[in-house]
Write a protein that holds these residues in place. Structure first.
Motif, short mmCIF file in Angstrom:
data_model
loop_
_atom_site.label_atom_id
_atom_site.label_comp_id
_atom_site.label_asym_id
_atom_site.label_seq_id
_atom_site.Cartn_x
_atom_site.Cartn_y
_atom_site.Cartn_z
N THR A 41 0.84 -1.20 0.00
CA THR A 41 0.00 0.00 0.00
C THR A 41 0.87 1.26 0.00
OG1 THR A 41 -1.69 -1.22 1.23
CG2 THR A 41 -1.89 1.17 1.21
N GLN A 42 1.88 1.25 0.85
CA GLN A 42 2.79 2.41 0.91
C GLN A 42 3.49 2.60 -0.44
OE1 GLN A 42 4.00 4.29 3.87
NE2 GLN A 42 2.18 3.60 4.94
N THR A 43 3.94 1.50 -1.02
CA THR A 43 4.66 1.57 -2.29
C THR A 43 3.78 2.15 -3.39
OG1 THR A 43 5.95 -0.36 -1.66
CG2 THR A 43 5.95 0.20 -3.98
N LEU A 46 3.25 5.88 -2.79
CA LEU A 46 4.50 6.61 -3.06
C LEU A 46 4.73 6.74 -4.56
CD1 LEU A 46 6.91 5.27 -0.29
CD2 LEU A 46 6.12 7.62 -0.60
N LYS A 47 4.37 5.67 -5.28
CA LYS A 47 4.51 5.73 -6.75
C LYS A 47 3.62 6.83 -7.32
CE LYS A 47 3.18 2.96 -10.83
NZ LYS A 47 4.28 2.67 -11.72
N ILE A 48 2.41 6.94 -6.78
CA ILE A 48 1.48 7.97 -7.27
C ILE A 48 2.05 9.36 -6.98
CG2 ILE A 48 -0.78 9.02 -6.80
CD1 ILE A 48 -1.82 6.11 -6.49
N TRP A 49 2.63 9.52 -5.81
CA TRP A 49 3.19 10.83 -5.45
C TRP A 49 4.44 11.13 -6.27
CZ3 TRP A 49 1.84 15.22 -3.53
CH2 TRP A 49 2.81 16.13 -3.08
N ASP A 50 5.29 10.12 -6.44
CA ASP A 50 6.58 10.34 -7.11
C ASP A 50 6.45 10.43 -8.63
OD1 ASP A 50 7.90 10.37 -4.72
OD2 ASP A 50 8.50 8.26 -4.80
N THR A 51 5.57 9.60 -9.20
CA THR A 51 5.44 9.58 -10.66
C THR A 51 3.96 9.63 -11.08
OG1 THR A 51 5.52 7.16 -10.67
CG2 THR A 51 7.59 8.31 -11.09
N ALA A 62 -9.55 1.39 -11.93
CA ALA A 62 -9.03 0.21 -12.63
C ALA A 62 -7.51 0.27 -12.69
CB ALA A 62 -9.62 0.14 -14.05
N TRP A 63 -6.99 1.45 -12.96
CA TRP A 63 -5.52 1.61 -13.04
C TRP A 63 -4.85 1.28 -11.71
CZ3 TRP A 63 -2.17 5.12 -10.58
CH2 TRP A 63 -0.85 5.15 -11.09
N ILE A 64 -5.37 1.83 -10.64
CA ILE A 64 -4.72 1.62 -9.34
C ILE A 64 -4.90 0.16 -8.88
CG2 ILE A 64 -6.60 2.28 -7.73
CD1 ILE A 64 -4.53 3.91 -6.17
N SER A 65 -5.98 -0.48 -9.28
CA SER A 65 -6.15 -1.91 -8.98
C SER A 65 -5.05 -2.73 -9.64
CB SER A 65 -7.50 -2.43 -9.50
OG SER A 65 -8.55 -1.90 -8.75
N ARG A 66 -4.78 -2.39 -10.91
CA ARG A 66 -3.74 -3.13 -11.65
C ARG A 66 -2.35 -2.86 -11.08
NH1 ARG A 66 -6.59 -2.62 -16.48
NH2 ARG A 66 -5.70 -0.58 -16.85
N VAL A 67 -2.10 -1.60 -10.75
CA VAL A 67 -0.79 -1.27 -10.17
C VAL A 67 -0.58 -2.06 -8.87
CG1 VAL A 67 0.52 0.58 -9.04
CG2 VAL A 67 -0.65 1.03 -11.21
N THR A 68 -1.63 -2.14 -8.07
CA THR A 68 -1.54 -2.86 -6.80
C THR A 68 -1.33 -4.36 -7.03
OG1 THR A 68 -3.04 -1.24 -5.82
CG2 THR A 68 -2.70 -3.31 -4.61
N ARG A 69 -2.12 -4.91 -7.95
CA ARG A 69 -1.98 -6.34 -8.25
C ARG A 69 -0.55 -6.65 -8.74
NH1 ARG A 69 -2.63 -9.71 -12.92
NH2 ARG A 69 -3.34 -11.83 -12.35
N ASN A 70 -0.04 -5.80 -9.62
CA ASN A 70 1.30 -6.06 -10.15
C ASN A 70 2.36 -5.98 -9.07
OD1 ASN A 70 0.35 -6.54 -12.68
ND2 ASN A 70 0.67 -4.47 -13.44
#
Lengths: 170, 71
Positions: A41-43, A46-51, A62-70
């Protein structure tokens, strides 16, 4: 996301408040480990904040679901006990513009729609998303032929789409 | 390429992300150049991702976890 690109902390807080239950829930279900789920969750945030530019367009949920799953799949890959089994790969097609048909969804709506599917379709889709296993492994575990598993996933996804976005044809 | 149901079923797996890395790369290369498969993928990709909402925690469960926003 445009405001996050401008380093707007309040905009980031709003995204966190709206989506942290989704991100943490996916990570927890996939990893079955509260600490590891917290790390994922933190990662993700942080990805959303950084990039923030990594989200280009489409359905943010849908995008954040995929990012989390990956990210959770990466954790599963790194676990030595899982090394003997292939973890599936999510290969996005950046040149294909996804249809965006869903308005804001929540867990209750999606769980209700999944519950309305025949149990074998629901279980193949859920194992596919959360199980961290390939369709071949799903077939092995369920004892169903490979072709049957593939068809169950496709038909189930089409029904799910029609249920959650009634304006589109199944 | 003939678009039998087996190929379109495979496109659904690509959308859900349950193919092995090798299978996914091979099929992605085809989908990128095939209108029928592109349409199938575009229609299913968002749906496949929102399956994740099934795991969204309730407000009550989340309250017991506490707020751990990255700082």
């Amino acid at each position: 996301m445009a405001r996050i690109r401008e380093r707007d902390v309040a905009a980031f807080d709003a995204i966190y408040d709206d989506y942290n239950r989704l991100v943490h829930g996916i990570a927890l279900q996939m990893l079955e480990d509260a600490m590891a789920a917290e790390d994922v969750t933190q990662t993700v945030f942080l990805k959303i904040w950084d990039t923030p530019e990594s989200f280009v367009r489409g359905n943010f949920g849908a995008w954040i679901s995929r990012v989390t799953r990956n990210r959770a799949l990466d954790v599963l890959r790194s676990r030595a006990t899982r090394a003997e089994r292939e973890i599936p790969a999510d290969v996005p097609l950046d040149d294909v513009l996804e249809d965006t048909v869903f308005a804001r969804l929540d867990g209750e709506q999606v769980r209700a729609a999944l519950s309305a599917l025949p149990v074998e379709q629901r279980s193949a889709i859920e194992l596919g998303f959360f199980g961290g296993i390939t369709h071949e492994e799903i077939a092995r575990r369920t004892g169903a032929p490979l072709g049957t598993i593939k068809t169950r996933i496709r038909i189930g996804l089409r029904k799910l789409r029609a249920m959650l976005a009634p304006s589109v044809q199944s | 390429m003939i678009h039998d149901n087996d190929l379109l079923d495979s496109v659904a797996l690509l959308a859900l992300g349950t193919l092995s890395a090798g299978e996914a790369k091979e099929l992605a290369a085809h989908v990128s150049t095939c209108d029928t498969c592109r349409r199938e993928y575009a229609e299913l990709r968002e749906t496949a991702a929102i399956v994740g909402y099934a795991a969204e925690l309730s407000v009550d469960l989340q309250a017991s976890r506490g707020r751990n926003r990255p700082t």
